[in-house]
Design a protein around this motif. Structure first.
Motif, PDB file in Angstrom:
ATOM      1  N   ALA A  37     -51.940 -21.101  30.969  1.00  0.00           N
ATOM      2  CA  ALA A  37     -50.906 -21.282  30.069  1.00  0.00           C
ATOM      3  C   ALA A  37     -50.971 -20.894  28.680  1.00  0.00           C
ATOM      4  O   ALA A  37     -52.017 -21.020  28.086  1.00  0.00           O
ATOM      5  N   THR A  38     -49.753 -20.503  28.199  1.00  0.00           N
ATOM      6  CA  THR A  38     -50.254 -20.102  26.552  1.00  0.00           C
ATOM      7  C   THR A  38     -49.152 -21.002  25.627  1.00  0.00           C
ATOM      8  O   THR A  38     -48.045 -21.733  26.347  1.00  0.00           O
ATOM      9  N   ALA A  39     -49.456 -21.173  24.524  1.00  0.00           N
ATOM     10  CA  ALA A  39     -48.461 -21.935  23.465  1.00  0.00           C
ATOM     11  C   ALA A  39     -47.984 -21.320  22.284  1.00  0.00           C
ATOM     12  O   ALA A  39     -48.911 -20.107  21.835  1.00  0.00           O
ATOM     13  N   GLY A  40     -46.899 -21.171  21.845  1.00  0.00           N
ATOM     14  CA  GLY A  40     -46.650 -20.576  20.715  1.00  0.00           C
ATOM     15  C   GLY A  40     -46.700 -21.477  19.187  1.00  0.00           C
ATOM     16  O   GLY A  40     -47.112 -22.651  19.461  1.00  0.00           O
ATOM     17  N   ILE A  41     -46.563 -20.756  18.110  1.00  0.00           N
ATOM     18  CA  ILE A  41     -46.836 -21.659  16.925  1.00  0.00           C
ATOM     19  C   ILE A  41     -45.744 -22.764  16.767  1.00  0.00           C
ATOM     20  O   ILE A  41     -46.015 -23.902  16.438  1.00  0.00           O
ATOM     21  N   ASP A  42     -44.524 -22.595  17.369  1.00  0.00           N
ATOM     22  CA  ASP A  42     -43.343 -23.687  17.397  1.00  0.00           C
ATOM     23  C   ASP A  42     -44.117 -24.826  18.108  1.00  0.00           C
ATOM     24  O   ASP A  42     -44.087 -26.118  17.658  1.00  0.00           O
ATOM     25  N   PHE A  43     -44.784 -24.761  19.222  1.00  0.00           N
ATOM     26  CA  PHE A  43     -45.458 -25.887  19.989  1.00  0.00           C
ATOM     27  C   PHE A  43     -46.703 -26.489  19.160  1.00  0.00           C
ATOM     28  O   PHE A  43     -46.729 -27.627  18.842  1.00  0.00           O
ATOM     29  N   PHE A  44     -47.515 -25.726  18.495  1.00  0.00           N
ATOM     30  CA  PHE A  44     -48.538 -26.243  17.577  1.00  0.00           C
ATOM     31  C   PHE A  44     -47.920 -26.849  16.460  1.00  0.00           C
ATOM     32  O   PHE A  44     -48.625 -27.859  15.947  1.00  0.00           O
ATOM     33  N   GLU A  45     -46.760 -26.457  15.784  1.00  0.00           N
ATOM     34  CA  GLU A  45     -46.008 -27.246  14.865  1.00  0.00           C
ATOM     35  C   GLU A  45     -45.417 -28.722  15.122  1.00  0.00           C
ATOM     36  O   GLU A  45     -45.850 -29.622  14.268  1.00  0.00           O
TER      37      GLU A  45
ATOM     38  N   LYS B   4     -50.222 -11.114  21.979  1.00  0.00           N
ATOM     39  CA  LYS B   4     -51.229 -11.674  21.196  1.00  0.00           C
ATOM     40  C   LYS B   4     -51.068 -13.245  20.955  1.00  0.00           C
ATOM     41  O   LYS B   4     -50.145 -13.437  19.959  1.00  0.00           O
ATOM     42  N   PRO B   5     -52.086 -13.842  21.572  1.00  0.00           N
ATOM     43  CA  PRO B   5     -51.938 -15.442  21.407  1.00  0.00           C
ATOM     44  C   PRO B   5     -52.040 -15.857  20.010  1.00  0.00           C
ATOM     45  O   PRO B   5     -53.049 -15.270  19.177  1.00  0.00           O
ATOM     46  N   PRO B   6     -51.290 -16.690  19.512  1.00  0.00           N
ATOM     47  CA  PRO B   6     -51.687 -17.196  17.976  1.00  0.00           C
ATOM     48  C   PRO B   6     -52.650 -18.311  17.908  1.00  0.00           C
ATOM     49  O   PRO B   6     -53.076 -18.813  19.086  1.00  0.00           O
ATOM     50  N   SER B   7     -53.209 -18.314  16.612  1.00  0.00           N
ATOM     51  CA  SER B   7     -54.037 -19.667  16.431  1.00  0.00           C
ATOM     52  C   SER B   7     -53.590 -20.607  16.097  1.00  0.00           C
ATOM     53  O   SER B   7     -52.485 -20.604  15.378  1.00  0.00           O
TER      54      SER B   7
END
Ligand code: PLP
Length: 389
Positions: free
Chosen positions: A180-188, A216-219
């Motif tokens: 699975a991947t996560a976006g910056i919104d999830f990280f925030e 391109k997965p975010p950090s």
């Protein structure tokens, strides 16, 4: 001799039985095709090896390295984060090279966990998150990663008093084992949750460069506020096919990086310098092989997904990582199904329960298998399926 009681708290190694079975079958002359290991099959790119060899001939690199790592390597890591993610890091204070990211993941528990302390840990998850916690005398509180939530933790489901008691939360996207991947919104969202409960976040991100279909997965460090409360573990293992050289890094919050440095400087003496120079070349040199390797992995992913669907194993299409997290048919445990594949098809996979109890009902297949073996494996799976009618 009396061993420390903490060792009894480590759960039994789940793969012992499977590994024994594989060894027995091999000893009988059976050919086992393994989809079980997450270790790139393709070699380290030659320009990186070349730099390592040159550095190995230099006697200044034969002596003890510094735990802090070469300033040049810290600088190269900071530049890479800036180039790849637009994240600015102070190389002297916000970056620390590691002897492979697993080492830092294990040791950072000593910076946060008091005896009886809690860490929030994903289930399924990379085992060192919970093992580091247990060895530090603490307890993992498992956050289930459910398919219906896209394998993201549901922060609202964590009881308030648990979140308040916990000191650290582990996250890992792109995720092993679910893909699975996560976006910056999830990280925030994670940062806000951590701030509410005074938690540190350790994000583990070794798969950001193993991605498909142009994604391109975010950090995690791109999330607003991430540097105030968290760090990110990264690695050269998967990006540059350097698992055997043992080199990774942690980046982010200055106090967390310093705390880990203080633990490590008392326990290890750094990374062999020739390997550090190889890492500088990896991070600064040509990155062309990444797209080439990802194209190979993407082809393997698509071939394997097609066959899995033909034999009735449902799996989401991973946008990143080299793992396929496939649902097994009802009526089997992950372990039973893994044994069945091994005994009846000569195929080794990883049972989902190797990553936690929420892994029940799944198996993990890795794409790090040479193309000819992948073809053989696919043919075996199809033949096995036909035999079963
Ligand atoms: C999620 C995750 N984190 C960390 C690591 C460790 O990588 P390294 O080789 O840098 O220790 C792995 C390796 O499989 C992994 O899957």
């Amino acid at each position: 001799m009396e061993l420390a009681k903490r060792l009894n708290k480590l759960p039994p190694y789940l793969f012992v039985e499977i590994n024994q079975r594989i060894a027995e079958l091999k000893a009988r002359g059976e050919d086992i095709i393994s989809f079980a290991i997450g270790d790139p099959d393709l070699p380290t790119p030659p320009h990186i090896i070349e730099h390592m060899c040159q550095a190995a001939h230099d006697p200044t690199n034969h002596r003890y390295p510094e735990t802090a790592g070469l300033p040049e390597l810290r600088q190269a890591i900071a530049e890479w984060y800036e180039r790849r993610f637009g994240v600015t890091l102070n190389p002297a204070k916000e970056v620390l090279p590691l002897i492979g990211s697993k080492e830092g993941i294990g040791h950072i528990a000593l910076c946060f966990i008091e005896p009886g302390g809690l860490a929030l840990v994903p289930d399924p998850g990379y085992p060192p998150f919970s093992m580091g916690t247990i060895l530090a005398g603490g307890e993992p509180y498992f956050m289930p990663l459910k398919e219906k939530n896209d394998f993201l933790p549901d922060f609202e489901a964590i009881p308030g008093e648990v979140a308040d008691r916990a000191k650290v939360m582990w996250l890992n996207y792109p995720n092993n084992p679910t893909g699975a991947t996560a976006g910056i919104d999830f990280f925030e969202k994670a940062v806000r949750f951590a701030q509410q409960h005074d938690l540190a976040i350790c994000h583990d991100a070794p798969y950001t460069e193993v991605a498909f279909d142009g994604y391109k997965p975010p950090s995690f460090m791109q999330a607003a506020g991430a540097k105030k409360i968290g760090v990110e573990f990264h690695s050269l293992s998967k990006t540059y096919h350097m698992t055997g050289w043992r080199i990774g890094m942690v980046a982010g919050n200055v106090d967390m990086v310093d705390a880990l440095f203080r633990v490590k400087s008392n326990l290890d003496s750094g990374i062999p310098q020739a390997i550090q120079y190889a890492a500088v070349e990896a991070l600064r040199g040509s990155q062309q092989h990444i797209a080439e390797h990802n194209a190979i992995l993407q082809q393997r992913r698509d071939k394997l997904l097609k066959v899995l669907s033909e034999i009735g194993l449902k799996a989401r299409i991973p946008k990143a990582t080299f793992y396929i997290w496939a649902k097994i048919p009802q009526g089997y445990t992950s372990m039973d199904f893994t044994k069945k594949l091994l005994d009846e098809a000569g195929i080794a996979v990883t049972p989902g329960t190797g990553y936690g109890k929420e892994g029940e009902g799944y198996i993990r297949l890795s794409l790090t298998i040479a193309d000819d073996r992948l073809e053989q494996g696919i043919n075996r799976l199809l033949a096995w399926h036909r035999r079963r009618g």
